[in-house]
Design a protein around this motif. Structure first.
Motif, PDB file in Angstrom:
ATOM      1  N   VAL B 159       0.885  -1.169   0.000  1.00 35.62           N
ATOM      2  CA  VAL B 159       0.000   0.000   0.000  1.00 35.62           C
ATOM      3  C   VAL B 159       0.919   1.213   0.000  1.00 35.62           C
ATOM      4  CG1 VAL B 159      -1.797   1.251   1.247  1.00 35.62           C
ATOM      5  CG2 VAL B 159      -1.762  -1.253   1.293  1.00 35.62           C
ATOM      6  N   TYR B 160       0.898   1.936  -1.105  1.00 38.06           N
ATOM      7  CA  TYR B 160       1.883   2.996  -1.268  1.00 38.06           C
ATOM      8  C   TYR B 160       1.199   4.301  -1.664  1.00 38.06           C
ATOM      9  CZ  TYR B 160       5.965   5.493  -3.205  1.00 38.06           C
ATOM     10  OH  TYR B 160       6.925   6.422  -3.473  1.00 38.06           O
ATOM     11  N   GLY B 161       1.509   5.341  -0.919  1.00 36.34           N
ATOM     12  CA  GLY B 161       0.906   6.632  -1.225  1.00 36.34           C
ATOM     13  C   GLY B 161       1.931   7.737  -1.332  1.00 36.34           C
ATOM     14  N   ALA B 162       1.545   8.793  -2.031  1.00 34.76           N
ATOM     15  CA  ALA B 162       2.391   9.982  -2.133  1.00 34.76           C
ATOM     16  C   ALA B 162       1.472  11.184  -2.310  1.00 34.76           C
ATOM     17  CB  ALA B 162       3.361   9.861  -3.303  1.00 34.76           C
ATOM     18  N   ARG B 163       2.072  12.357  -2.318  1.00 40.03           N
ATOM     19  CA  ARG B 163       1.232  13.561  -2.436  1.00 40.03           C
ATOM     20  C   ARG B 163       0.520  13.613  -3.779  1.00 40.03           C
ATOM     21  NH1 ARG B 163       5.771  17.298   0.160  1.00 40.03           N
ATOM     22  NH2 ARG B 163       5.269  16.885   2.333  1.00 40.03           N
ATOM     23  N   THR B 164       1.299  13.447  -4.838  1.00 34.50           N
ATOM     24  CA  THR B 164       0.730  13.505  -6.190  1.00 34.50           C
ATOM     25  C   THR B 164       1.311  12.340  -6.995  1.00 34.50           C
ATOM     26  OG1 THR B 164       2.536  14.751  -7.198  1.00 34.50           O
ATOM     27  CG2 THR B 164       0.857  16.040  -6.046  1.00 34.50           C
ATOM     28  N   PRO B 165       0.721  12.030  -8.152  1.00 36.09           N
ATOM     29  CA  PRO B 165       1.286  10.958  -8.994  1.00 36.09           C
ATOM     30  C   PRO B 165       2.767  11.210  -9.299  1.00 36.09           C
ATOM     31  CG  PRO B 165      -0.887  11.555  -9.783  1.00 36.09           C
ATOM     32  CD  PRO B 165      -0.559  12.535  -8.699  1.00 36.09           C
ATOM     33  N   GLY B 166       3.148  12.473  -9.425  1.00 38.24           N
ATOM     34  CA  GLY B 166       4.544  12.789  -9.727  1.00 38.24           C
ATOM     35  C   GLY B 166       5.483  12.527  -8.564  1.00 38.24           C
ATOM     36  N   ASP B 167       4.928  12.341  -7.366  1.00 36.23           N
ATOM     37  CA  ASP B 167       5.769  12.084  -6.190  1.00 36.23           C
ATOM     38  C   ASP B 167       5.973  10.601  -5.911  1.00 36.23           C
ATOM     39  OD1 ASP B 167       6.371  14.738  -5.094  1.00 36.23           O
ATOM     40  OD2 ASP B 167       4.198  14.925  -4.913  1.00 36.23           O
ATOM     41  N   LEU B 168       5.308   9.740  -6.657  1.00 34.36           N
ATOM     42  CA  LEU B 168       5.486   8.298  -6.437  1.00 34.36           C
ATOM     43  C   LEU B 168       6.856   7.875  -6.974  1.00 34.36           C
ATOM     44  CD1 LEU B 168       1.950   7.079  -7.529  1.00 34.36           C
ATOM     45  CD2 LEU B 168       2.919   6.768  -5.242  1.00 34.36           C
ATOM     46  N   ALA B 169       7.666   7.314  -6.105  1.00 34.35           N
ATOM     47  CA  ALA B 169       9.002   6.875  -6.523  1.00 34.35           C
ATOM     48  C   ALA B 169       8.949   5.425  -7.010  1.00 34.35           C
ATOM     49  CB  ALA B 169       9.971   7.015  -5.361  1.00 34.35           C
ATOM     50  N   PHE B 170       9.971   5.035  -7.710  1.00 34.66           N
ATOM     51  CA  PHE B 170      10.129   3.652  -8.198  1.00 34.66           C
ATOM     52  C   PHE B 170       8.961   3.201  -9.080  1.00 34.66           C
ATOM     53  CE2 PHE B 170      11.782   4.014  -3.793  1.00 34.66           C
ATOM     54  CZ  PHE B 170      13.119   4.100  -4.087  1.00 34.66           C
ATOM     55  N   LYS B 171       8.338   4.147  -9.767  1.00 36.28           N
ATOM     56  CA  LYS B 171       7.189   3.788 -10.603  1.00 36.28           C
ATOM     57  C   LYS B 171       7.551   2.739 -11.649  1.00 36.28           C
ATOM     58  CE  LYS B 171       5.831   8.006 -11.734  1.00 36.28           C
ATOM     59  NZ  LYS B 171       5.925   9.153 -10.850  1.00 36.28           N
ATOM     60  N   GLY B 172       8.742   2.908 -12.241  1.00 37.98           N
ATOM     61  CA  GLY B 172       9.171   1.975 -13.278  1.00 37.98           C
ATOM     62  C   GLY B 172       9.329   0.572 -12.725  1.00 37.98           C
ATOM     63  N   PRO B 205      -3.492   6.016   5.580  1.00 38.41           N
ATOM     64  CA  PRO B 205      -4.263   5.382   6.656  1.00 38.41           C
ATOM     65  C   PRO B 205      -5.729   5.164   6.267  1.00 38.41           C
ATOM     66  CG  PRO B 205      -2.899   7.141   7.534  1.00 38.41           C
ATOM     67  CD  PRO B 205      -2.818   7.240   6.044  1.00 38.41           C
ATOM     68  N   ASN B 206      -6.296   6.125   5.540  1.00 40.77           N
ATOM     69  CA  ASN B 206      -7.684   5.977   5.116  1.00 40.77           C
ATOM     70  C   ASN B 206      -7.846   4.827   4.133  1.00 40.77           C
ATOM     71  OD1 ASN B 206      -8.096   8.192   6.672  1.00 40.77           O
ATOM     72  ND2 ASN B 206      -8.192   9.643   4.959  1.00 40.77           N
ATOM     73  N   LEU B 207      -6.883   4.695   3.240  1.00 43.51           N
ATOM     74  CA  LEU B 207      -6.936   3.592   2.272  1.00 43.51           C
ATOM     75  C   LEU B 207      -6.842   2.257   2.998  1.00 43.51           C
ATOM     76  CD1 LEU B 207      -7.030   2.547  -0.613  1.00 43.51           C
ATOM     77  CD2 LEU B 207      -4.555   2.898  -0.776  1.00 43.51           C
ATOM     78  N   LEU B 208      -5.998   2.210   4.021  1.00 41.80           N
ATOM     79  CA  LEU B 208      -5.868   0.974   4.806  1.00 41.80           C
ATOM     80  C   LEU B 208      -7.201   0.604   5.424  1.00 41.80           C
ATOM     81  CD1 LEU B 208      -2.550   1.303   6.853  1.00 41.80           C
ATOM     82  CD2 LEU B 208      -3.091  -0.445   5.152  1.00 41.80           C
TER      83      LEU B 208
END
Lengths: 338, 290
Positions: B159-172, B205-208
């Motif tokens: 379960v991985y979250g970030a502020r925006t789609p551009g902030d998600l690391a290791f997307k590749g 936490p909400n997604l969890l």
């Protein structure tokens, strides 16, 4: 026990100065601290303990860890080559020697050994001196120490009226006694008057404090006591046992510099402030709590002894009278419903 | 002076003749690659000057990376066998300078430090990874370990979250390798989506709370900003996760990395020495000061 006439002390110091780098308690520029012995011009101070502890000899306030050069495609790191003459620390009181054993726990006793501290510590011969009286801020006895002697000294000196009684606690101490004997400075006859127990104006009950503090992390007491703290850090700088340090850069020019280590203080907000701004101890409440918890709860849990030795320096110099002895009393008194 | 000799002799008898290296002095290492993960996060590949891996890092362990004249900081690393990887978010002077580093450049390195994840404890169990932002970096070492030793572990859920789609690391890596791994569920969320975003929106936490992952035979590993960790823990406890089964890996300001400089303690534990991985049960006993 061997005896030394007090009038012969300067001869003894001259002999010791020939054996290594001798530090003695002295008055220097209006302040009492441990200084390298410089013969007669050194104003040896033996009336009370020094204002500044001998910690700075073994763990200097600032020291270079390594030097470096960068640029033009090359990088070199040169550890500081530090070949010390053997150190002789003369006139260390029980409280300050106990604090040295705390530093030993931190710097020598784990998986990682601090080499700079080890080099100094392992060459140091410690000549302890009994206290003749307890100062107004002294409470070493409450912290479980004997102001007359500390077993981890190499040589223990007892302060009798006209004599010092000398007792060796280690091979190094015995070697010192032999050397002094060869110089005809000691005699077997002297008066071993029983030293009366010291009268302490300050006493505090420490029994069970570590256990009680374990459950007091969220207690409202911390908010209360922290409100008057100025976070000036004098308590931690004068403390003979506080060991926290900072590591930073000292640039000589664009290509050369040194990595230096200097004392740091849990009283400062920058101490725990992380890159990005988050600070797990953002306020006075958290910082004051950390200091007392470290000394009376965390350190005992980790190393089995208090990180306070009752030397009283922080009591004497705190600008707002936030005294660890009063904290201990408060902790003892309050209800712990946390 | 014979006395001096005698005294020095006495001294030397007790001293280890071999001059050990001061643990605070780094070894030199070299950057071989710098990968841009996001607008503020890069992954640096590091090898020793001999081209080999400088030391091995167990999943969850950390190391001190430094730039002469700038500073030194503790980072969690990934041992990729022939090199170490450090994923670094730009947040200050040192990390800013590390983002400017180019392949071939020399950095200082010391370690390995810290306890790492309890691999034996995790073996045979389902793993729930809960990460926020750059908090996935320390968990990634264990995710990769689990992929490499896939049969040793049960189901994996990230379960991985970030502020925006551009902030998600290791997307590749997530989209390329992790989605293809057997029995590996991935739930992504962002605080604020954009037009192309097709996953969840909202805090971790909400997604969890929404996903309700089952606590049975499951170890949960949480890492992210302190607020995310603390709020996730509340939800995990609601879901029935025992404090013994929830692990987190923490970061604190550090100077020495070897339990001496004092600042990274949580209670009587040092994050550098006794952590960075802690069980929630232990953190509850010490304090919430992180």
């Amino acid at each position: 026990m061997m005896f030394l006439e007090k009038g012969d002390l300067h001869f003894v110091l001259d002999v010791l100065a020939g054996l290594g780098k001798l530090y003695v308690p002295a008055e220097s520029n209006g302040i009492t601290r441990f200084v390298p012995y410089g013969g007669e011009k050194t104003q040896v101070w033996l009336q009370t303990n020094t204002a500044i502890s001998p910690k700075e000899i073994l763990f200097p306030a600032t020291e270079t860890l390594y030097r470096y050069e960068t640029g033009r495609g090359k990088e070199t790191v040169k550890p500081v080559a530090d070949h010390h003459a053997p150190l002789i620390l003369f006139g260390i009181r029980s409280c300050d020697l106990q604090a040295i054993t705390c530093l030993d726990d931190v710097f020598l006793d784990g998986e990682f050994v601090d080499e700079l501290y080890r080099e100094r510590r392992e060459t140091a011969t410690i000549i302890a001196l009994s206290c003749a009286k307890a100062g107004p801020h002294c409470f070493c006895q409450s912290m479980g120490l004997d102001p007359l002697a500390h077993r981890q000294s190499d040589l223990q000196m007892y302060d009798y009226d006209q004599y010092y009684g000398l007792e060796a606690n280690s091979d190094r101490g015995r070697l010192l006694l032999e050397t002094l004997e060869k110089h005809d400075l000691l005699s077997v006859s002297g008066r071993e008057n029983p030293v009366p127990a010291l009268e302490f104006a300050l006493e505090v009950e420490t029994e069970g404090i570590t256990e009680k503090l374990t459950g007091m992390f969220e207690h409202p007491l911390w908010e209360e006591v922290a409100s008057k703290c100025l976070n000036c850090g004098i308590c931690t700088y004068l403390c003979p046992a506080c060991h926290c340090f900072d590591i930073s850069e000292k640039l000589d020019n664009a290509h050369c510099g040194s990595k230096i280590r200097c004392w740091d203080s849990c009283m400062f907000s920058g101490y725990t402030r992380m890159a990005g701004g988050h600070n797990p101890r953002p306020g006075k409440r958290e910082r004051v709590r950390e200091r007392f918890m470290h000394k009376l709860c965390y350190f005992p849990q980790r190393y089995g002894k208090y990180l306070c030795t009752g030397c009283g320096r922080c009591l004497a110099k705190c600008p707002v009278g936030l005294e660890i002895t009063k904290i201990m009393e408060l902790v003892k008194e309050v209800e712990n419903d946390a | 002076m014979p006395e001096v000799a005698a005294f020095s002799g006495q001294r030397l008898a007790g001293v280890d003749d071999v001059r050990r290296i001061n643990p605070l002095v780094p070894v030199q290492a070299q950057i071989t690659r710098a990968i841009t993960e996001t607008h503020d996060t890069k992954t640096l590949y590091v090898v020793g000057l001999d081209g080999k891996v400088p030391f091995s890092l167990n999943p969850g362990q950390v190391a001190m990376l430094s730039l002469l004249g700038v500073g030194e900081g503790m980072f969690s690393g990934v041992d990729a066998g022939d090199h170490l990887e450090f994923s670094i978010k730009k947040v200050g002077a040192l990390t800013g300078a590390l983002h400017e580093v180019e392949p071939g450049q020399i950095v200082g390195l010391r370690g390995p430090y810290g306890n790492g994840f309890p691999l034996e404890f995790c073996r045979g169990k389902n793993l729930l990874f809960v990460a926020g932002g750059i908090g996935l970096a320390p968990l990634r070492s264990l995710v990769r370990f689990c992929i490499k030793h896939r049969s040793d572990f049960g189901g994996i859920h990230l379960v991985y979250g970030a502020r925006t789609p551009g902030d998600l690391a290791f997307k590749g890596e997530i989209a390329g390798e992790w989605v293809a791994v057997e029995d590996f569920a991935i739930s992504l969320t962002v605080d604020q989506g954009d037009r192309d975003w097709q996953h969840h929106v909202g805090f971790v936490p909400n997604l969890l709370r929404e996903l309700k992952p089952a606590p049975d035979n499951t170890v949960c590993l949480v890492c992210g900003p302190p607020a995310m960790i603390k709020n996730s823990i509340v939800v995990l406890e609601e879901l029935g996760f025992a404090a013994e089964e929830v692990l987190t890996t923490l970061e604190m300001r550090m100077k020495c990395g070897i339990g001496q400089c004092g600042r990274c303690n949580i209670g009587s534990c040092y994050v550098c020495l006794d952590g960075p991985v802690f069980r929630l049960a232990d953190l509850k006993r010490y304090s919430s000061e992180y």
